[in-house]
Design a protein around this motif. Structure first.
Motif, mmCIF file in Angstrom:
data_model
loop_
_atom_site.group_PDB
_atom_site.id
_atom_site.type_symbol
_atom_site.label_atom_id
_atom_site.label_comp_id
_atom_site.label_asym_id
_atom_site.label_seq_id
_atom_site.Cartn_x
_atom_site.Cartn_y
_atom_site.Cartn_z
ATOM 1 N N GLU A 319 0.618 -1.238 0.136
ATOM 2 C CA GLU A 319 -0.121 0.079 0.091
ATOM 3 C C GLU A 319 0.901 1.160 -0.204
ATOM 4 N N ASN A 320 2.085 1.154 -0.605
ATOM 5 C CA ASN A 320 2.736 2.355 -0.570
ATOM 6 C C ASN A 320 2.673 2.967 -2.106
ATOM 7 N N LEU A 325 3.968 4.468 -7.727
ATOM 8 C CA LEU A 325 3.871 5.345 -8.806
ATOM 9 C C LEU A 325 5.145 6.002 -9.179
ATOM 10 N N SER A 326 6.241 6.344 -8.121
ATOM 11 C CA SER A 326 7.498 7.043 -8.515
ATOM 12 C C SER A 326 8.261 6.047 -9.434
ATOM 13 N N ALA A 327 8.287 4.552 -8.653
ATOM 14 C CA ALA A 327 8.945 3.479 -9.607
ATOM 15 C C ALA A 327 8.604 3.303 -10.753
ATOM 16 N N LEU A 328 7.233 3.154 -10.828
ATOM 17 C CA LEU A 328 6.834 2.930 -12.372
ATOM 18 C C LEU A 328 7.082 3.993 -13.284
ATOM 19 N N GLY A 329 7.112 5.261 -12.737
ATOM 20 C CA GLY A 329 7.520 6.429 -13.666
ATOM 21 C C GLY A 329 8.931 6.256 -14.062
ATOM 22 N N GLN A 358 -2.833 2.919 -15.582
ATOM 23 C CA GLN A 358 -4.216 3.303 -16.126
ATOM 24 C C GLN A 358 -5.151 2.939 -14.930
ATOM 25 N N ILE A 359 -4.953 1.662 -14.393
ATOM 26 C CA ILE A 359 -5.708 0.877 -13.193
ATOM 27 C C ILE A 359 -5.808 1.922 -12.229
ATOM 28 N N LEU A 360 -4.502 2.455 -11.953
ATOM 29 C CA LEU A 360 -4.518 3.318 -10.463
ATOM 30 C C LEU A 360 -4.944 4.876 -10.718
ATOM 31 N N MET A 361 -4.973 5.251 -11.869
ATOM 32 C CA MET A 361 -5.235 6.724 -12.286
ATOM 33 C C MET A 361 -6.375 6.954 -12.915
ATOM 34 N N GLN A 362 -6.877 6.167 -13.657
ATOM 35 C CA GLN A 362 -8.168 6.209 -14.362
ATOM 36 C C GLN A 362 -9.411 6.712 -13.604
ATOM 37 N N SER A 363 -10.461 7.503 -13.786
ATOM 38 C CA SER A 363 -11.652 7.651 -12.944
ATOM 39 C C SER A 363 -12.943 7.246 -13.847
ATOM 40 N N SER A 364 -12.952 7.480 -15.016
ATOM 41 C CA SER A 364 -14.431 7.201 -15.657
ATOM 42 C C SER A 364 -14.516 5.767 -15.871
ATOM 43 N N ASP A 365 -15.909 5.337 -15.512
ATOM 44 C CA ASP A 365 -16.253 3.987 -16.038
ATOM 45 C C ASP A 365 -15.922 3.525 -17.165
ATOM 46 N N VAL A 390 -5.184 -6.942 -9.613
ATOM 47 C CA VAL A 390 -4.948 -5.622 -9.175
ATOM 48 C C VAL A 390 -6.378 -4.816 -9.441
ATOM 49 N N PHE A 391 -6.851 -5.140 -10.808
ATOM 50 C CA PHE A 391 -7.970 -4.145 -11.338
ATOM 51 C C PHE A 391 -9.205 -4.493 -10.805
#
Length: 398
Positions: A319-320, A325-329, A358-365, A390-391
């Motif tokens: 849960e970090n 996201l930093s490591a992903l970037g 996209q899983i972590l940042m997208q908001s629209s259905d 994860v999704f």
């Protein structure tokens, strides 16, 4: 200087050729026999019969030996006269050797074509004639040599992918004949059989994964899957990944420690810590996962990819999310600058990064639905099962 370099290069090539020739004692013997025949020296006759007896005693004849056996039998056929029974016997032997050499090589080409057609489309004019007739001939053949039976069964597996009976028969024949053919050839057949397993896992994962793990285990135990006397890091890792997918944690950890000493010395530590990190992650021991990851020394781009993906996954599971996201970037930037690797390897990881973001940042259905479809269909894609998990956790309504 230019002429000197050119002549030295020719001399080096001639030396390499002579070295190979000196190592190939069977070819030397055949050339001696043919040379004696050419000058009319009768000493070739006992030499020829002795050489034939030597070839007949070979325990695991390959293509080169088969061709030599045919050549020698064919020479004898031309020299024999008088005794009809002896002439008939050597004539039949010539035919048998030639048939086996031809059939094995035609089947080998047929296997390669069937395999390649799953990846690329051949030109319409591409032909591999007589395969239907060969198949019809062999389906009614009562007895086959170990090599011929394995190549024939492998051909059937590639041609009739949906017929599972062909695959199970191949596995049975491989277990029965693996010690009767040369190790290098047996290794190639093992790997082809494993590749069939990997392709069929989407139909029956547990069934084919269990068979695949058994093939890896047997191939490694007998050292058939070794290269130049060593187990490669990636064969080692592939067996471990399947063991983890089947949740055989104790077996996998024992396997890691048992076979790590059979790797190249320089690869042993990284392979040990990398795979133990995977075991710890699979058992949700994330503190241990971090500890093993810190012990890996990045001296190969493959380990960089493996380590970064596992680090990103571990950040998420603990849960970090900011660190995730930093490591992903950072990993995305690294991949964009990575040179000298295949496009498939890069895309495998790039698609992972894109879809996790996209899983972590997208908001629209609507976007979430598209992301789910991409995870299911995107190829190549690293860690597909984990991304789907994860999704489902992030977006339980979908």
């Amino acid at each position: 200087m230019s002429y000197l370099k050119s002549n030295l290069n020719k001399l080096l090539k001639a030396f390499v050729g002579q070295q190979y020739y000196q190592e190939n004692t069977n070819a030397q013997e055949l050339n001696i026999i043919q040379g004696l025949m050419r000058i009319g020296n009768k000493d070739y006759e006992p030499h020829l019969k002795s050489f034939k007896h030597k070839l007949d005693q070979l325990p695991k004849p390959g293509n080169d030996e088969l061709w030599l056996q045919y050549t020698v039998a064919n020479i004898l056929r031309g020299e024999l006269s008088g005794k009809p029974a002896e002439v008939e016997m050597i004539l039949q032997e010539s035919i048998n050797r030639l048939d086996e050499y031809y059939l094995i090589n035609k089947l080998s080409y047929g296997i390669e074509i069937q395999n390649q057609q799953q990846v690329i489309q051949f030109a319409p004019s591409f032909q591999n004639d007589l395969m239907d007739q060969i198949e019809l001939l062999l389906v009614n053949k009562k007895e086959m040599s170990p090599r011929l039976s394995l190549y024939y069964q492998l051909y059937l597996c590639f041609k009739y992918k949906e017929e599972e009976a062909h695959f199970y028969r191949l596995v049975q024949l491989l277990q029965q004949h693996q010690l009767k053919i040369k190790r290098t050839e047996c290794r190639a057949i093992y790997l082809a059989t494993i590749n069939i397993c990997l392709r069929q896992m989407h139909i029956d994962y547990e069934g084919y994964a269990t068979i695949c793990l058994g093939l890896y285990e047997e191939g490694i135990r007998t050292k058939i899957l070794f290269e130049r006397g060593l187990l490669t890091e990636w064969t080692y890792r592939n067996a471990i990944k399947i063991g983890l997918r089947l949740e055989r944690y104790k077996w996998t950890e024992d396997f890691i420690h048992t076979y790590n000493p059979f790797l190249d010395v320089e690869a042993q530590k990284n392979a040990l810590y990398s795979n133990l990190a995977e075991v710890a992650f699979s058992q949700k021991d994330f503190d241990q996962t971090f500890e093993y990851l810190h012990k890996i020394k990045i001296n190969n781009f493959r380990y960089h990819l493996i380590t970064k993906i596992l680090l990103i996954k571990t950040f998420y599971e603990t849960e970090n999310i900011d660190s995730c996201l930093s490591a992903l970037g950072a990993f995305t930037v690294y991949l964009s600058r990575l040179k000298g690797v295949s496009s498939a390897v890069k895309k495998n990881c790039q698609h992972f990064c894109q879809l996790l973001h996209q899983i972590l940042m997208q908001s629209s259905d609507k976007k979430k639905e598209k992301t789910k479809i991409k995870i299911q269909q995107q190829t190549p894609l690293a860690e597909r099962e984990w991304l789907l998990d994860v999704f489902s956790r992030e977006h339980p309504r979908f």
